[in-house]
Write a protein that holds these residues in place. Structure first.
Motif, PDB file in Angstrom:
ATOM      1  N   SER A  68      39.138  39.134  32.845  1.00  0.00           N
ATOM      2  CA  SER A  68      39.792  37.680  32.696  1.00  0.00           C
ATOM      3  C   SER A  68      41.302  37.987  32.680  1.00  0.00           C
ATOM      4  N   THR A  69      41.634  39.365  33.183  1.00  0.00           N
ATOM      5  CA  THR A  69      43.065  39.509  33.363  1.00  0.00           C
ATOM      6  C   THR A  69      43.605  38.878  34.624  1.00  0.00           C
ATOM      7  N   ARG A  70      42.512  38.675  35.618  1.00  0.00           N
ATOM      8  CA  ARG A  70      42.902  37.835  36.717  1.00  0.00           C
ATOM      9  C   ARG A  70      43.740  36.443  36.624  1.00  0.00           C
ATOM     10  N   SER A  71      43.166  35.867  35.198  1.00  0.00           N
ATOM     11  CA  SER A  71      43.754  34.422  35.020  1.00  0.00           C
ATOM     12  C   SER A  71      45.043  34.495  34.446  1.00  0.00           C
ATOM     13  N   TRP A  72      45.681  35.785  33.972  1.00  0.00           N
ATOM     14  CA  TRP A  72      46.752  35.889  33.459  1.00  0.00           C
ATOM     15  C   TRP A  72      48.045  35.199  34.226  1.00  0.00           C
ATOM     16  N   PRO A  73      48.182  35.281  35.298  1.00  0.00           N
ATOM     17  CA  PRO A  73      49.060  34.484  36.291  1.00  0.00           C
ATOM     18  C   PRO A  73      49.229  32.960  36.114  1.00  0.00           C
ATOM     19  N   ARG A  74      48.050  32.323  36.202  1.00  0.00           N
ATOM     20  CA  ARG A  74      47.687  31.114  35.939  1.00  0.00           C
ATOM     21  C   ARG A  74      48.151  30.644  34.705  1.00  0.00           C
ATOM     22  N   ILE A  75      47.929  31.357  33.719  1.00  0.00           N
ATOM     23  CA  ILE A  75      48.183  31.001  32.302  1.00  0.00           C
ATOM     24  C   ILE A  75      49.622  31.105  32.042  1.00  0.00           C
ATOM     25  N   VAL A  76      50.423  32.145  32.634  1.00  0.00           N
ATOM     26  CA  VAL A  76      52.077  32.043  32.642  1.00  0.00           C
ATOM     27  C   VAL A  76      52.418  30.890  33.243  1.00  0.00           C
ATOM     28  N   ARG A 109      49.112  44.723  36.022  1.00  0.00           N
ATOM     29  CA  ARG A 109      48.186  45.360  37.318  1.00  0.00           C
ATOM     30  C   ARG A 109      48.472  46.955  37.344  1.00  0.00           C
ATOM     31  N   ILE A 110      50.026  47.215  36.949  1.00  0.00           N
ATOM     32  CA  ILE A 110      50.258  48.689  36.813  1.00  0.00           C
ATOM     33  C   ILE A 110      49.581  49.255  35.661  1.00  0.00           C
ATOM     34  N   ALA A 111      49.141  48.512  34.539  1.00  0.00           N
ATOM     35  CA  ALA A 111      48.729  49.214  33.526  1.00  0.00           C
ATOM     36  C   ALA A 111      47.059  49.009  33.370  1.00  0.00           C
ATOM     37  N   LEU A 112      46.445  48.322  34.101  1.00  0.00           N
ATOM     38  CA  LEU A 112      45.090  48.138  34.078  1.00  0.00           C
ATOM     39  C   LEU A 112      44.450  49.805  34.248  1.00  0.00           C
ATOM     40  N   PRO A 113      44.578  50.413  35.220  1.00  0.00           N
ATOM     41  CA  PRO A 113      43.994  51.850  35.415  1.00  0.00           C
ATOM     42  C   PRO A 113      44.257  52.595  33.930  1.00  0.00           C
ATOM     43  N   MET A 114      45.472  52.445  33.245  1.00  0.00           N
ATOM     44  CA  MET A 114      45.499  53.224  31.998  1.00  0.00           C
ATOM     45  C   MET A 114      44.831  52.549  30.970  1.00  0.00           C
ATOM     46  N   LEU A 115      44.550  51.197  30.940  1.00  0.00           N
ATOM     47  CA  LEU A 115      44.047  50.650  30.000  1.00  0.00           C
ATOM     48  C   LEU A 115      42.301  50.791  30.082  1.00  0.00           C
TER      49      LEU A 115
END
Length: 189
Positions: A68-76, A109-115
């Protein structure tokens, strides 16, 4: 417990509202620096929202949260276009919402691996902000005379620190399932 789809929608809605009530102040930021600061603020809120979702999601729901993080840019982009465009302290064009949404995607995107590794939230936020600043140093200094470039970077770092604080407070409010309301921003967190 509510379905993960519903909870994801609510988390991201609360994240954009948090930014809506806490826009960066344009002091010592030119237009490009403001776009970057606003994008970073949106991105840090997305990290906090995603962290909260992952923290409360079952193992089956984690994959949905991450996708669902892929939809974040569209939401913003939609939020900036329909809610913030008239409140921005600069004269903006039609690509402004798209520019902010692209900037907002990068910290997430930077944080996804850490998340995915469930690193502490503070680490995710700080590392994302640090890398975001280093990647966008040219844009932060853009259109400033050489003798004001340090002041522009200093102001951007101050805005970043403010955004980090807002993201941590946002996460705390989401833990208690508190909605974002303008009064919280007016009272100073």
């Amino acid at each position: 417990m509510k379905p993960i789809e519903y909870r994801t929608d609510i988390e991201y809605l609360q994240a954009v509202r948090c930014v809506e009530y806490r826009l960066p102040k344009p002091t010592h930021l030119r237009k490009q620096g403001y776009v970057l600061a606003l994008g970073l603020r949106y991105g840090l809120m997305a990290i906090a929202a995603t962290f909260h979702l992952l923290e409360t999601a079952s193992s089956e729901d984690e994959r949905f949260v991450l996708s669902s993080t892929r939809s974040w840019p569209r939401i913003v982009e939609d939020h900036v276009r329909f809610e913030l465009l008239s409140r921005v302290p600069f004269q903006v064009d039609l690509i402004f919402p798209n520019a902010v949404s692209r900037c907002a995607e990068r910290p997430l995107r930077i944080a996804l691996p850490m998340l995915k590794q469930l690193s502490p939230l503070e680490t995710c936020l700080e590392e994302s902000a640090k890398k975001y600043i280093s990647e966008n140093m040219y844009g932060i200094k853009m259109n400033w005379p050489w003798y004001h470039k340090r002041a522009a970077v200093r102001e951007f770092r101050r805005q970043t620190q403010e955004s980090l604080t807002f993201a941590l407070h946002f996460f705390e409010r989401r833990q208690y399932d508190l909605d974002e309301v303008p009064e919280i921003a007016l009272l100073g967190e």
